[in-house]
Enzyme design. Structure first.
Site, PDB file in Angstrom:
ATOM      1  N   LYS A 118       0.811  -1.220   0.000  1.00  0.00           N
ATOM      2  CA  LYS A 118       0.000   0.000   0.000  1.00  0.00           C
ATOM      3  C   LYS A 118       0.844   1.270   0.000  1.00  0.00           C
ATOM      4  CE  LYS A 118      -3.656  -2.547   0.083  1.00  0.00           C
ATOM      5  NZ  LYS A 118      -4.438  -2.742  -1.153  1.00  0.00           N
ATOM      6  N   GLU A 199      -5.780   3.897   6.977  1.00  0.00           N
ATOM      7  CA  GLU A 199      -5.776   5.177   6.270  1.00  0.00           C
ATOM      8  C   GLU A 199      -6.873   6.081   6.818  1.00  0.00           C
ATOM      9  OE1 GLU A 199      -6.564   4.248   2.198  1.00  0.00           O
ATOM     10  OE2 GLU A 199      -8.709   3.956   2.533  1.00  0.00           O
ATOM     11  N   ARG A 291      -6.378  -7.938 -10.630  1.00  0.00           N
ATOM     12  CA  ARG A 291      -7.136  -9.142 -10.974  1.00  0.00           C
ATOM     13  C   ARG A 291      -8.427  -8.732 -11.662  1.00  0.00           C
ATOM     14  NH1 ARG A 291     -11.175  -8.331  -7.375  1.00  0.00           N
ATOM     15  NH2 ARG A 291     -10.641  -7.551  -5.296  1.00  0.00           N
TER      16      ARG A 291
END
Length: 670
Positions: A118, A199, A291
């Site tokens: 991240k 976050e 994906r």
């Protein structure tokens, strides 16, 4: 065009069936993997080959890299498609495929690794000109060491995956550690890694994502956006494209920035760049999913591409042959995710046996991607997704109307499901206006559940009872014409002014048929006269007018005296009490977390993750007692009253069945 000869699908359920469909169209052989829970699954039957994975846990089956690679080599596969979830964003898995000379249907492992980190992903996004939300990542101890850097509220997420798994909002520092522990545990259970990310939490943002398609020849385009703001438990339940109310110039700019980010990474397959939009219309980079997405179908329907086929082409070093200026939309598409869950109990998973399953009829305006092809067991081991319903329209309004009609024609009996909740969601005035956010379901939860109950109370009992009787009377007419036996032969042909003893959802009720002529009927129920007119009928559906209102119902008979009726996503069981019925019963899925005599009952099968109380603990109403993991989600069982814990009948890591006793409470006046 020769892509691959044989591909192993390292996944299950709906996405495995979806991949098999494309492989068949390209004359590529498919290999399914399965464990004990999936031995009779549809995707296993539809694959050309199948490989059994021994083991009772995900870690030993669908997350077991060594065994999956071995299965692919043993059966001579030249590629592996990971689907979504499980190992689809596991860079170690992609690298092992490469080392074993098996093509991984996805981006190269370096791209998965960097976008799965991240902090690295945010650094790259910032360099590409995207706004970012600051945060920290790592394991529990490393995050706690940096907790002073956090500005509350914060959102905790699984660093190795998405789909809402492991996501929790924390509003104050005192709740941080417990939330980190739970998120880490959920991340480990579903993605095989327990790293998490924290976050800044935005209040009521919109969730917009850009579909990316790239190949290994430096060709890269975007297939525009998907609106993914309609979520529950931080997981999407309704998606659509185009996103309502967002200027196309803004979307074009997001697409260009998403492409810039992918070019910095050297991205070379299908992927999705996700953004949050705040109340001031500012966009922030959220993450990139390396994906295929659950919601890819709506993009396929609007833009006309087979995204699985594009994945295969890119992985085979072929050009995608798409120019950005040729990506043109056609109409509007909406996807609703049909889950085995109970919206009345905060969307608690509802695993168990589905005794009857019938999806809406497919046509050019309706697509169904389902894990089921008939009755089946919904396992508590997996995500509770049953199927995805996609509606298409020339306009958004038309797509919504098609969705409502299709939702109303589903028949799922056994497990609880969210169909009725979804149908009321899409007709909520704010949704119709496009006034939505990720907090939409939470903000309107109680109001929609109240409407669900009101609707259920209205439908029950007169509509299903009358529909059942009209259906059988009509079948009697057909039977006489064909000289076939009918249930009415048991009680005589003259039914006028006759009382019919019935049972609706276990409640005994009587209906009097006052008169009938051809397709018109007059009933008496609870001293109220109701007129009914048959409009149309077939073997499993009836349309009739009751007191000047049209109703469409689906119906399936367990035997001549017992049926399951479905109206607008609500299933109801009806029986005749005036004839001899076969000795056959349908199990009930009704459960309650509070049992008799102070016993706390498990509302689902699952695993005991955490005991939050001890014998002798004094607790208040609403306190958490036990955490149960089911369908890869953790669910808290709460105290129904002020009490003392008298006995605990389970231990952590125990597997429990639905309706088993977990502990016993003694009510106290605290």
């Amino acid at each position: 065009m020769i892509l691959f000869k044989r591909i192993l699908i390292a996944n299950r359920g709906e996405i495995a069936r979806r991949i098999i469909r494309t492989l068949k169209s390209l004359n590529i052989q498919s290999v399914a993997i399965f464990n004990d829970e999936d031995i009779d699954a549809c995707y296993v039957k539809e694959a050309d080959f199948k490989v059994y994975l021994p083991g009772k846990t995900l870690e030993k089956t669908y997350l077991n890299i060594e065994n999956i690679i071995k299965a692919a080599k043993d059966i001579l596969c030249d590629a592996i498609h990971p689907g979504y979830g499980f190992l689809s964003e596991n860079s170690d898995f992609a690298r092992e495929c490469e080392l074993n000379k098996i093509t991984f249907i996805g981006p190269h492992y370096e791209a998965i690794s960097v976008m799965g980190d991240k902090l690295a992903a945010r650094k790259l996004a910032k360099e590409a000109g995207l706004n970012i939300l600051e945060g920290v990542s790592g394991n529990i101890s490393s995050i706690l060491k940096r907790k002073q850097e956090l500005e509350y509220p914060v959102l905790i997420k699984a660093a190795a995956g998405g789909g809402g798994k492991g996501m929790h909002i924390v509003y104050q520092e005192s709740d941080l550690e417990n939330a980190l522990i739970q998120s880490s545990r959920e991340a480990k259970a579903y993605f095989g890694k327990d790293d998490i990310y924290v976050e800044k939490y935005l209040d009521k943002p919109r969730h917009i994502e850009i579909q990316i398609v790239a190949d290994k020849l430096n060709n890269i385009v975007h297939l525009f956006e998907r609106e993914c703001s309609m979520q529950r438990r931080y997981q999407k339940i309704i998606e659509e494209t185009p996103a309502p109310g967002i200027d196309r110039d803004v979307i074009n700019d997001l697409g260009k920035k998403a492409i810039l980010l992918c070019k910095r990474v050297g991205y070379d397959n299908v992927g999705t760049v996700e953004f949050l939009m705040d109340r001031q219309n500012n966009f922030y980079f959220l993450e990139m999913n390396t994906r295929i997405q659950v919601e890819h179908a709506i993009t396929e329907e609007v833009y006309g591409f087979d995204i699985v086929e594009l994945q295969l082409c890119a992985a085979a070093n072929l050009p995608i042959n798409i120019k950005q200026e040729n990506v043109v939309g056609r109409g509007h598409a909406i996807e609703c995710r049909i889950y085995a869950e109970d919206p009345f109990q905060n969307f608690m998973p509802s695993p168990g046996k589905i005794w009857y399953y019938k999806s809406p009829d497919k046509n050019r305006f309706v697509r169904v991607d389902s894990s089921l092809c008939g009755p089946a067991k919904i396992s508590g081991m997996f995500d509770p997704l049953i199927s995805k319903l996609i509606s298409i329209g020339h306009t958004r309004d038309e797509a919504i109307k098609n969705m409502e009609k299709s939702l109303s024609s589903y028949m799922i009996y056994g497990c609880k499901n969210n169909i009725q909740f979804l149908r009321l969601l899409i007709y909520h005035p704010d949704y119709l206006k496009g006034d939505i956010s990720t907090a939409f379901c939470e903000d309107h939860y109680h109001r929609i559940n109240k409407r669900c109950k009101e609707e259920y109370d209205f439908l029950s009992p007169c509509i299903p009872l009358i529909s059942f009787l009209v259906f059988q009377l009509s079948q009697n007419d057909s039977a006489k014409k064909k000289r076939a036996k009918s249930i009415w032969n048991y009680i005589g042909e003259n039914q006028r002014n006759k009382i019919f003893p019935m049972r609706l959802n276990g409640v005994d009720l009587d209906v009097r048929l006052l008169d009938y002529h051809n397709d018109e009927f007059l009933f008496l129920f609870h001293d109220n006269q109701l007129t009914a007119e048959k409009k149309s009928i077939n073997k499993d559906a009836i349309q009739l007018r009751i007191n000047d209102q049209i109703f469409d119902l689906k119906i399936v008979f367990e035997h001549p005296g017992k049926a399951i009726l479905n109206f607008q996503g609500i299933e109801q069981v009806i029986e005749r009490r005036d004839i001899l019925l076969p000795n056959k019963k349908i199990s009930s899925s009704k459960t309650n977390s509070q049992g008799v005599s102070g016993n706390i009952i498990s509302p689902m099968p699952g695993k005991i993750v955490e005991l939050k109380v001890k014998k002798g603990s004094k607790i208040k109403k609403g306190d958490a007692l036990i955490v149960i993991e089911s369908m890869k989600m953790e669910n808290n069982i709460h105290a129904p009253f002020d009490s003392e814990v008298v006995e605990i009948k389970v231990s952590e890591n125990d597997s429990v069945e639905a309706n088993s006793i977990l502990l016993t409470l003694k009510e106290l006046n605290i």
